[in-house]
Design an enzyme around this catalytic site. Structure first.
Site, mmCIF file in Angstrom:
data_model
loop_
_atom_site.group_PDB
_atom_site.id
_atom_site.type_symbol
_atom_site.label_atom_id
_atom_site.label_comp_id
_atom_site.label_asym_id
_atom_site.label_seq_id
_atom_site.Cartn_x
_atom_site.Cartn_y
_atom_site.Cartn_z
ATOM 1 N N CYS A 105 86.013 70.863 -6.288
ATOM 2 C CA CYS A 105 85.510 69.631 -5.685
ATOM 3 C C CYS A 105 86.637 68.830 -5.033
ATOM 4 O O CYS A 105 86.368 67.923 -4.240
ATOM 5 C CB CYS A 105 84.788 68.771 -6.727
ATOM 6 S SG CYS A 105 85.791 68.339 -8.156
ATOM 7 N N CYS A 137 81.893 71.861 -12.546
ATOM 8 C CA CYS A 137 82.008 70.405 -12.563
ATOM 9 C C CYS A 137 80.600 69.805 -12.590
ATOM 10 O O CYS A 137 79.752 70.141 -11.762
ATOM 11 C CB CYS A 137 82.774 69.930 -11.334
ATOM 12 S SG CYS A 137 82.642 68.162 -10.992
ATOM 13 N N GLU A 138 80.353 68.933 -13.549
ATOM 14 C CA GLU A 138 79.012 68.371 -13.669
ATOM 15 C C GLU A 138 78.692 67.355 -12.577
ATOM 16 O O GLU A 138 77.528 66.993 -12.396
ATOM 17 C CB GLU A 138 78.824 67.718 -15.042
ATOM 18 C CG GLU A 138 79.616 66.460 -15.275
ATOM 19 C CD GLU A 138 79.344 65.850 -16.638
ATOM 20 O OE1 GLU A 138 79.532 64.641 -16.768
ATOM 21 O OE2 GLU A 138 78.951 66.583 -17.565
ATOM 22 N N HIS A 154 90.313 72.246 -9.350
ATOM 23 C CA HIS A 154 88.921 71.850 -9.157
ATOM 24 C C HIS A 154 88.511 72.045 -7.698
ATOM 25 O O HIS A 154 89.126 71.470 -6.787
ATOM 26 C CB HIS A 154 88.734 70.383 -9.548
ATOM 27 C CG HIS A 154 88.869 70.131 -11.023
ATOM 28 N ND1 HIS A 154 87.802 69.787 -11.827
ATOM 29 C CD2 HIS A 154 89.943 70.205 -11.841
ATOM 30 C CE1 HIS A 154 88.228 69.633 -13.070
ATOM 31 N NE2 HIS A 154 89.518 69.879 -13.099
ATOM 32 N N HIS A 169 79.492 67.733 -9.185
ATOM 33 C CA HIS A 169 79.121 68.389 -7.929
ATOM 34 C C HIS A 169 78.582 69.801 -8.126
ATOM 35 O O HIS A 169 78.157 70.431 -7.163
ATOM 36 C CB HIS A 169 80.330 68.454 -6.991
ATOM 37 C CG HIS A 169 80.967 67.136 -6.710
ATOM 38 N ND1 HIS A 169 82.053 66.660 -7.411
ATOM 39 C CD2 HIS A 169 80.645 66.168 -5.818
ATOM 40 C CE1 HIS A 169 82.390 65.470 -6.961
ATOM 41 N NE2 HIS A 169 81.552 65.140 -6.002
ATOM 42 N N GLN A 223 86.699 68.139 -17.325
ATOM 43 C CA GLN A 223 87.814 68.783 -18.016
ATOM 44 C C GLN A 223 88.252 68.007 -19.250
ATOM 45 O O GLN A 223 88.646 68.603 -20.265
ATOM 46 C CB GLN A 223 88.986 68.939 -17.045
ATOM 47 C CG GLN A 223 90.163 69.701 -17.626
ATOM 48 C CD GLN A 223 91.241 69.975 -16.598
ATOM 49 O OE1 GLN A 223 90.948 70.210 -15.422
ATOM 50 N NE2 GLN A 223 92.490 69.945 -17.023
#
Length: 312
Positions: free
Chosen positions: A273, A202-203, A271, A205, A243
Site C-alpha cells: 500500500c 493490510c486490512e 507494504h 486496503h 503489522q
C-alpha cells in the site's frame, strides 16, 4: 416525534403525537380574528366532527379505549416503539439515545428473525464471493464473460480464502501438543528463530505486505517445537492485519502456550500500500517489535536478542 401538518388557508396546525398523549399547538403567526380562518375552520370542523374530536390548546389524554396512535411513517404503534428517523420515543415516552433504531420488545428479540444468520458452508461462501467478484469486475469496466475472466471469480475467491485461512485456525491447532518438558529447572537459555517469511494482507486496503519475523524466548521448564513458532506466526499473518497488531499477537500466543520467562518478536515488512499506491516509495521497510517478560524488564537480555537477529 411524529409530525403531521395540516394547513387551512392562513392557519397552520401541528399535531404532535407522543405515547398516550396528544397535543395541539397553533403558531403565533396565525390570525385568530380572521374571518377567512373562522369560515374555513367551521367548514373543516363540520366535515371532521364525526371522525375526530375537537382539539384545544391543552394537552389531552385519550381514554384507554381509544385506538392506538400509529406512526405516519412506519405504521407502528407509537406506544410500542414506533417513530420516525428524526424522533424516536421508547415505550416510557423518553427520547432514545440512538436515532433511527427501534427498541425491540423481549418477544421480538427472541424471535427467529432476530437471530444471527446461519454459518455458511464452504460452497455457499465460495458462491457468494464469486458473485461479489463479478460485481467488482463490472464496476471497474471489465466484462466478466470475457474469455480471460471466465474463471477469475472462482480463482479470486479461492485465493482470498487461502490468504485469510488464519481465521479458521487457533494456536492449539497448529502447535499440536508439540510442547516438551526439558528439565531445565527454573531457567533456560535463549531460543531464537529468525528470518521467518510471512505474507499478510493490510486490512486498510487489502493489498499484501510481506517480510520476515524474528522470534526469541527464554523458557522456564517447557520448550516449543521449532517449526511451531513459524506456524504460530503464519496463523496470525493469514488474516487481515496491521503489522503492529501482528507483532503483539505472535508474542502473546507464545507466552500463553509455554509460559516462558519472556518473549521478543521483531517484524520487518514491505507494504504494497506504500509501494503500489499512495506515496509509492519502493524499498521502504517497516520494523515493529514487541517484548514481554524478562525481555522488557532486562536491558541486557533485550540487547542480546537484538544483536543475534542483526548478525548477517
Amino acid at each position: 416525534s411524529c409530525l403531521r401538518k395540516s394547513s387551512i388557508k392562513r392557519s397552520t396546525y401541528y399535531y404532535y403525537y407522543y405515547p398516550n398523549v396528544m397535543s395541539k399547538k397553533r403558531p403565533n403567526s396565525a390570525v385568530s380574528g380572521s374571518s377567512d380562518a373562522s369560515v374555513s375552520s367551521s367548514k373543516s370542523s363540520s366535515k371532521s366532527s364525526s371522525s375526530t374530536p375537537p382539539f384545544t390548546d391543552a394537552i389531552i389524554t385519550p381514554p384507554s379505549a381509544t385506538p392506538p396512535l400509529l406512526c405516519q411513517v412506519c405504521s407502528r404503534d407509537i406506544a410500542d416503539g414506533g417513530g420516525t428517523i428524526d424522533g424516536n420515543f421508547s415505550s416510557n415516552g423518553k427520547r432514545r439515545a440512538r436515532a433511527g433504531s427501534f427498541n425491540r420488545r423481549e418477544d421480538d428479540a427472541k424471535s427467529p428473525t432476530n437471530q444471527d444468520p446461519p454459518i455458511l458452508t464452504d460452497e455457499q461462501r465460495l458462491e457468494k464471493m464469486k458473485g461479489a467478484c463479478e460485481t467488482i469486475l463490472n464496476c471497474i469496466g471489465e466484462d466478466p464473460s470475457r474469455e480471460g475472466l471466465l474463471k477469475t471469480p472462482k480463482r479470486w475467491a479461492e485465493a482470498l480464502l487461502f490468504l485469510t485461512k488464519g481465521y479458521a485456525q487457533t494456536v492449539s491447532d497448529v502447535t499440536n501438543n508439540a510442547v516438551f518438558e526439558e528439565g531445565m529447572g527454573e531457567e533456560g537459555d535463549m531460543v531464537v528463530v529468525r528470518d521467518i517469511d510471512i505474507h499478510s494482507l493490510c486490512e486498510h486496503h487489502m493489498v499484501p505486505f510481506t517480510g520476515k519475523v524474528h522470534v526469541g524466548y527464554i523458557p522456564k521448564k517447557k520448550v516449543l517445537g521449532i517449526s511451531k513458532i513459524a506456524r504460530i506466526a503464519e496463523v496470525f499473518a493469514r488474516r487481515l492485519q496491521v503489522q503492529e497488531r501482528l507483532t503483539r499477537e505472535i508474542g502473546s500466543a507464545i507466552m500463553e502456550a509455554i509460559d516462558p520467562l519472556g518473549v521478543a518478536v521483531v517484524v520487518e515488512c514491505s507494504h504494497m500500500c506504500m509501494v503500489m499506491r499512495g506515496v509509492q516509495k519502493v524499498g521502504s521497510n517497516t520494523v515493529t517489535s514487541s517484548v514481554l517478560g524478562c525481555f522488557k524488564n532486562d536491558s541486557k537480555t533485550r540487547a542480546e536478542f537484538f544483536s543475534i537477529i542483526n548478525r548477517r
